[in-house]
Scaffold this active site. Sequence first.
Site, short mmCIF file in Angstrom:
data_model
loop_
_atom_site.label_atom_id
_atom_site.label_comp_id
_atom_site.label_asym_id
_atom_site.label_seq_id
_atom_site.Cartn_x
_atom_site.Cartn_y
_atom_site.Cartn_z
N GLN A 179 73.55 -62.02 44.37
CA GLN A 179 73.54 -63.14 43.42
C GLN A 179 74.90 -63.26 42.72
OE1 GLN A 179 70.92 -65.37 42.93
NE2 GLN A 179 72.49 -66.45 41.77
N LYS A 214 63.92 -67.01 43.73
CA LYS A 214 64.01 -66.62 45.15
C LYS A 214 62.84 -65.72 45.53
CE LYS A 214 68.87 -67.54 44.98
NZ LYS A 214 70.27 -67.14 44.87
N ASP A 244 72.94 -66.92 52.86
CA ASP A 244 73.62 -67.87 51.97
C ASP A 244 74.73 -68.62 52.73
OD1 ASP A 244 72.58 -68.12 49.42
OD2 ASP A 244 73.59 -66.33 48.64
#
Length: 284
Positions: free
Chosen positions: A96, A52, A119
Amino acid sequence: MYTRIDGKEVSAAVRERISSEVSELKKQGITPGLAVIIVGNDPASRVYVNNKKKGCEQTGMNSFEYALPEETTTEEIISLIEKLNNENGVDGILCQLPVPKHIDGEKVLNAISPEKDVDAFHPVNCGKVMTGDYIFSPCTPAGMVEMLKYYNIPISGKHCVIIGRSNIVGKPMAMLMLKNNATVTVCHSKTENLCEITKQADILVAAVGKPKFVTADMVKEGAVVLDVGINRMENGKLCGDVDFENVAGKTSYITPVPGGVGPMTVTMLLNNTLTAAKRKKIDN
Ligand code: NDP
């Protein structure tokens, strides 16, 4: 003859477009920024976080990493998120997954402002995906739709069968395919006669988490097969949910693992971060 869908190629094309939009934004004094929180020392999570960060660098965005020790509490993570929610240079925030067991993952995800939830895991954004009127696309499903469009594979009117009903892949993929006018069937571990259903699929999506779960007898001649699975084998190699070697010959298009769906997920995350930054510009 089948075509191997090249996730790296599609990803590179999308990232090129993102980079040029980021350059334009920068001229107006806005640099999109992504904050990534990682808790503990899970090696797979470390790889994902590094990817990322690399993606941000490659497209000209800022990335801010918050690596927290294993023993961090839910409250401590939430207080960091609240700070980031109010930070102007941060357009996207993600934590995460998976988080260590003592942390309440749901509370953590719900603390992220829906405006920065790149997300698309916050219930507000999940709800928007359901109504079809969303700001942020769920990354893995959006990556698959992007691949289908890149290869000019028709979706409208086609029967899409999805194996898996998780909140991050199966369910949102069903919503995106419906939005694109597919007829959708979602299967799971309690589905009866799975093989009979998967054989009806024009587009078959495997998001099961079991290596080589989809075998040739489950696939219709000429179907498009998208393999979401990332399974680490004992020899250290990655393997998808589809028995690629035996299935590929029956398909018209198929994604490999690695190099298929995987590269698209981070790319769509970058796209959502760009979207968040562009919305900030509109707000100002
Ligand atoms: P989950 O474990 O959350 O979901 C798996 C789904 O598969 C469940 O809905 C489960 O059914 C279903 N399932 C399990 N066994 C069977 C069976 N025998 N028959 C039919 N259905 C079955 O996994 P995720 O959706 O999070 O991930 C799936 C895979 O995709 C994993 O390998 C993961 O690593 C990978 N992944 C890859 C990403 C990428 O970027 N490429 C992103 C996210 C995930 P039930 O609900 O009944 O339990």
